[in-house]
Design an enzyme around this catalytic site. Structure first.
Site, PDB file in Angstrom:
ATOM      1  N   MET A  51      92.116   4.754  46.898  1.00 16.81           N
ATOM      2  CA  MET A  51      93.128   3.947  47.570  1.00 16.81           C
ATOM      3  C   MET A  51      92.662   2.502  47.754  1.00 16.81           C
ATOM      4  O   MET A  51      93.358   1.554  47.382  1.00 16.81           O
ATOM      5  CB  MET A  51      93.486   4.553  48.927  1.00 16.81           C
ATOM      6  CG  MET A  51      94.372   5.780  48.842  1.00 16.81           C
ATOM      7  SD  MET A  51      95.920   5.494  47.948  1.00 16.81           S
ATOM      8  CE  MET A  51      96.726   4.306  48.991  1.00 16.81           C
ATOM      9  N   GLU A  88     104.221   1.345  54.452  1.00 16.46           N
ATOM     10  CA  GLU A  88     104.608   1.552  55.848  1.00 16.46           C
ATOM     11  C   GLU A  88     103.856   0.535  56.699  1.00 16.46           C
ATOM     12  O   GLU A  88     102.619   0.514  56.702  1.00 16.46           O
ATOM     13  CB  GLU A  88     104.271   2.972  56.308  1.00 16.46           C
ATOM     14  CG  GLU A  88     105.154   4.036  55.707  1.00 16.46           C
ATOM     15  CD  GLU A  88     104.786   5.436  56.177  1.00 16.46           C
ATOM     16  OE1 GLU A  88     105.692   6.243  56.415  1.00 16.46           O
ATOM     17  OE2 GLU A  88     103.574   5.726  56.301  1.00 16.46           O
ATOM     18  N   SER A 110      96.526   7.159  56.842  1.00 11.58           N
ATOM     19  CA  SER A 110      97.714   7.881  56.414  1.00 11.58           C
ATOM     20  C   SER A 110      98.285   8.776  57.504  1.00 11.58           C
ATOM     21  O   SER A 110      99.377   9.315  57.345  1.00 11.58           O
ATOM     22  CB  SER A 110      97.394   8.729  55.177  1.00 11.58           C
ATOM     23  OG  SER A 110      96.304   9.594  55.442  1.00 11.58           O
ATOM     24  N   VAL A 116      89.103   3.464  54.119  1.00  5.74           N
ATOM     25  CA  VAL A 116      88.053   4.473  53.946  1.00  5.74           C
ATOM     26  C   VAL A 116      88.635   5.846  54.278  1.00  5.74           C
ATOM     27  O   VAL A 116      89.834   5.995  54.498  1.00  5.74           O
ATOM     28  CB  VAL A 116      86.817   4.158  54.826  1.00  5.74           C
ATOM     29  CG1 VAL A 116      86.238   2.802  54.460  1.00  5.74           C
ATOM     30  CG2 VAL A 116      87.154   4.208  56.315  1.00  5.74           C
ATOM     31  N   VAL A 117      87.775   6.854  54.326  1.00  5.38           N
ATOM     32  CA  VAL A 117      88.232   8.235  54.566  1.00  5.38           C
ATOM     33  C   VAL A 117      88.914   8.365  55.929  1.00  5.38           C
ATOM     34  O   VAL A 117      88.684   7.556  56.837  1.00  5.38           O
ATOM     35  CB  VAL A 117      87.048   9.221  54.488  1.00  5.38           C
ATOM     36  CG1 VAL A 117      86.494   9.292  53.081  1.00  5.38           C
ATOM     37  CG2 VAL A 117      85.954   8.842  55.489  1.00  5.38           C
ATOM     38  N   GLU A 118      89.765   9.388  56.052  1.00  5.83           N
ATOM     39  CA  GLU A 118      90.489   9.621  57.298  1.00  5.83           C
ATOM     40  C   GLU A 118      89.573  10.226  58.355  1.00  5.83           C
ATOM     41  O   GLU A 118      89.669  11.419  58.686  1.00  5.83           O
ATOM     42  CB  GLU A 118      91.683  10.557  57.032  1.00  5.83           C
ATOM     43  CG  GLU A 118      92.837   9.908  56.317  1.00  5.83           C
ATOM     44  CD  GLU A 118      93.549   8.877  57.196  1.00  5.83           C
ATOM     45  OE1 GLU A 118      94.454   9.248  57.938  1.00  5.83           O
ATOM     46  OE2 GLU A 118      93.176   7.689  57.134  1.00  5.83           O
ATOM     47  N   HIS A 139     100.133   1.042  55.367  1.00  8.39           N
ATOM     48  CA  HIS A 139      99.878   2.312  54.690  1.00  8.39           C
ATOM     49  C   HIS A 139     100.483   2.294  53.292  1.00  8.39           C
ATOM     50  O   HIS A 139     101.696   2.332  53.120  1.00  8.39           O
ATOM     51  CB  HIS A 139     100.457   3.478  55.511  1.00  8.39           C
ATOM     52  CG  HIS A 139     100.230   4.810  54.875  1.00  8.39           C
ATOM     53  ND1 HIS A 139     101.113   5.858  54.993  1.00  8.39           N
ATOM     54  CD2 HIS A 139      99.203   5.266  54.102  1.00  8.39           C
ATOM     55  CE1 HIS A 139     100.644   6.895  54.320  1.00  8.39           C
ATOM     56  NE2 HIS A 139      99.493   6.559  53.773  1.00  8.39           N
ATOM     57  N   ASN A 176     104.337  10.808  55.409  1.00 10.11           N
ATOM     58  CA  ASN A 176     103.477  11.988  55.464  1.00 10.11           C
ATOM     59  C   ASN A 176     104.002  13.030  56.453  1.00 10.11           C
ATOM     60  O   ASN A 176     103.826  14.230  56.256  1.00 10.11           O
ATOM     61  CB  ASN A 176     102.044  11.594  55.816  1.00 10.11           C
ATOM     62  CG  ASN A 176     101.299  11.058  54.607  1.00 10.11           C
ATOM     63  OD1 ASN A 176     101.694  11.298  53.474  1.00 10.11           O
ATOM     64  ND2 ASN A 176     100.229  10.325  54.838  1.00 10.11           N
ATOM     65  N   LYS A 198      86.236   4.761  60.992  1.00 11.18           N
ATOM     66  CA  LYS A 198      87.171   3.634  61.057  1.00 11.18           C
ATOM     67  C   LYS A 198      86.845   2.743  62.260  1.00 11.18           C
ATOM     68  O   LYS A 198      86.830   1.506  62.142  1.00 11.18           O
ATOM     69  CB  LYS A 198      88.614   4.148  61.131  1.00 11.18           C
ATOM     70  CG  LYS A 198      89.116   4.763  59.829  1.00 11.18           C
ATOM     71  CD  LYS A 198      90.555   5.268  59.968  1.00 11.18           C
ATOM     72  CE  LYS A 198      91.019   6.010  58.723  1.00 11.18           C
ATOM     73  NZ  LYS A 198      91.183   5.156  57.540  1.00 11.18           N
TER      74      LYS A 198
END
Length: 653
Positions: free
Chosen positions: A324, A458, A425, A396-398, A446, A496, A403
């Site tokens: 992403m 978004e 997300s 970065v990763v969720e 997003h 989502n 974060k």
């Protein structure tokens, strides 16, 4: 002497110079682009009558048609009038009137030359094709084509027959069936344009020469025209139907098939094809598909009115060079911005740079343009670009803690007025912003995977944000050619939130032993661009599991879904998920037969539709209209149905 005086008009100007050249310029008042409204067409009729009189009196050597707008030539018919024109009692006469007018232009006894810059689309291209010669500017802003199919119709002002006459049946039908916009050079290669110039200030001079030299456009060669002759035409039409069937079903999008039928009947005779437009066009204009596609068009155009006027963004910094983050960085560089891309080391950044080069080669074609785009995208492991950036995006990763840690380090380096954004997300912004000194600075931007293909962004608003901050976020999305939909910070936001029940419901069916190929085929039969199982593989099973968990949907540890994630089989990006993937394509087996494929698809999609209604009721988006356009742009939900809320209302009617 001429019998009439030049009529007063709002949309056109006309004057004759000392060389007896008539300069006809369209410039619609109070409009950013020129369109062929009913008023503009009526005025053009009166002007052509005047021009005919001048020619008869020997007072006119030729006519040059230009646009007075910076934005371009003519963007097509006035779509705001389409609903009124869908009336079967009005439309046939209106089409015949336009046909007669354009034929009068073609029949003029002096040369008529069109000078094209910027957009020349739909009815604008049909008018240009009625002229005897066409000159266009060979720059990146020139776009020529027939986008009508995107509105559920096809060219109706004579463009079918005239484009086939100029470009030949295969090329002309291809651009009408796909709605593809051509660059000036491509249009010249097809025969839709006769001459190219480098600058707009050369248009008038070149048009003058074309009139004085009495130039005429060459029609398609026999080699091209033969594809519409005799038995070959039926064969070509059959091939066109096969190709159309790969992209759209006739019950969903009837326009391409109606155009192919018209071609099969009259494709070797441009005049007959033009005359046949009326009977074929009228039923399409008032169809539910065309009505819904017009609605989608206006909703999409409405998104462009958001943002802060005059906002400028030159530098972007992206933290996270995964799929992403890397693709967001590449897209921003493609759109002309200077981009720095940060990750832990060059080893993590290099794959993103390689993917970016592939995107640039695909989109830009020319080597010097690809090289220039690569120069705009800079690897930045140390994060030095933060201090100069107008926009900083974390991708970065969720993981909430990761974060927060990133933003704590970025906030103190950020320049005044810069946008600080997360590509989360599913995690509410308020939770991410907790550790910031000024939590109001953080907004959500997003993006959706694949970034280069999906138009939605978004713009996520937390309880801390001001209207101005959100407007700046929308302005940035527009600046990079994306469509912003503002959503409230809530788990999963809009897309989502509505996708997860749909995808997980489909996964549960597979877990119970149902065919994944059948489930995907049913969703496509309903009108989705791809099935939910293929979509889960495309999104990434790890991302799907993370979002599902964040939204409170349990993924049982003993499920096939969980086992695939644990084994690193994450879908398209790893080469295997629910499907095996080769060269970016899911390798599917045969789907078992089913008596009502579209009905099964409707059943599969119902959780998405119902959840959209819940999201609207909760105020996550400001209106049902915004929910519809957001879900269409973010998921590909069947545009011909007008969006989930529109489809739900129609089902209940």
């Amino acid at each position: 002497m001429a019998k009439t005086e030049t009529p007063e008009t709002r949309n056109w100007s006309f004057h004759i110079d000392v060389e007896q050249l008539g300069w006809l310029t369209i410039d619609r008042p109070d409009a950013p682009v020129n369109t062929l409204s009913r008023e503009a067409i009526a005025e053009l009729e009166s002007l052509i009558e005047r021009i005919e009189d001048l020619i008869a009196g020997g007072e006119l050597a030729g006519v040059i048609l230009l646009s007075g707008k910076e934005s371009g030539f003519i963007a097509g018919a006035d779509i705001s009038e389409f609903d009124a024109m869908a009336d079967f009692s009005v439309l046939p006469d209106a089409l015949r009137r336009a046909h007669a007018l354009f034929q009068r232009i073609e029949n003029l006894k002096v040369p008529v030359v069109a000078g094209i810059h910027g957009f020349c689309l739909g009815g604008g291209l049909e008018l240009a094709l009625a002229c005897h010669y066409r000159i266009a500017i060979a720059n990146d802003k020139t776009r020529i084509g027939f986008p009508e199919v995107n509105l559920g119709i096809f060219p109706g002002f004579g463009g079918t027959g005239r484009s086939i006459r100029q470009a030949g049946p295969v090329d002309a039908m291809q651009i009408m069936l796909t709605g593809r916009m051509l660059r000036a050079g491509q249009a010249r290669g097809m025969g839709l344009v006769d001459k190219l110039v480098r600058h707009r200030d050369m248009l008038r001079w070149e048009a003058r020469k074309a009139v004085l030299q009495k130039r005429r456009s060459r029609r398609a060669s026999l080699v091209k025209r033969v594809m519409a002759m005799g038995p070959l035409r039926g064969y070509v039409a059959s091939k066109m139907r096969d190709e159309a069937g790969k992209k759209a079903r006739p019950e969903h999008y009837p326009a391409p098939y109606a155009l192919i039928d018209l071609f099969e009947k009259h494709g070797d005779e441009p005049g007959a094809m033009i005359a046949g437009e009326v009977d074929a066009f009228v039923p399409l204009m008032g169809s539910p598909t065309a009505t819904n596609l017009r609605r989608v068009f206006f909703l999409s155009e409405g998104l462009k009115k958001q943002g802060v006027k005059g906002a400028r963004f030159a530098r972007v910094h992206v933290v996270g060079a995964g799929v992403m983050g890397g693709d967001i960085a590449a897209w921003c560089a493609l759109r002309g911005m200077a981009v720095t891309l940060q990750d832990l080391d060059m080893e993590r950044i290099k794959p993103a740079l390689d993917r970016a080069k592939g995107l640039f080669k695909k989109r830009l074609k020319k080597k010097h343009e690809v090289n220039a785009a690569m120069l705009r995208l800079e690897a930045d492991p140390a994060g030095k670009g933060v201090a100069r950036a107008d926009v900083v995006i974390e991708a970065v990763v969720e993981n909430l803690e990761i974060k927060r840690k990133i933003f704590a380090g970025v906030e103190e380096k950020l320049k005044a007025g810069a946008i600080l954004a997360t590509n989360t997300s599913s995690i509410e912004l308020e939770r991410i912003a907790e550790g910031l000194k000024d939590p109001s600075r953080l907004i959500g931007l997003h993006f959706f995977n694949p970034v280069a293909q999906l138009p939605l962004v978004e713009v996520i608003r937390s309880t801390f944000n001001s209207d101005e901050q959100i407007a700046m976020g929308a302005a940035f999305a527009l600046a990079i050619g994306k469509s912003p939909v503002v959503v409230k910070s809530a788990p999963g936001f809009l897309v989502n939130r509505v996708l997860m029940p749909y995808m997980l419901g489909a996964v549960e069916r597979v877990e119970r032993g149902e065919s994944k190929e059948l489930i995907d085929a049913a969703a496509v039969a309903f009108g989705m661009p791809m099935g939910p199982i293929e979509l889960m593989d495309t999104v990434g099973l790890d991302v799907g599991q993370s979002v599902a968990t964040e939204l409170g949907h349990a993924v049982p540890e003993d499920s096939r879904f969980a086992r695939l994630v644990a084994a690193g089989k994450l879908g398209r990006k790893s080469g295997e998920g629910f499907y095996k993937w080769e060269k970016g394509k899911a390798q599917k087996g045969e789907a078992p037969a089913h008596a009502d494929l579209a009905g099964l698809g409707r059943e599969l999609v119902k959780p998405l539709v119902d959840t959209t209604a819940v999201v609207v009721a909760e105020g996550v988006v400001a209106s049902a209209d915004l929910a519809d356009i957001g879900v269409i742009l973010g998921t590909g939900f069947a545009p011909f149905l007008g969006g989930p809320m529109k489809a739900r209302a129609d089902d209940r009617a």
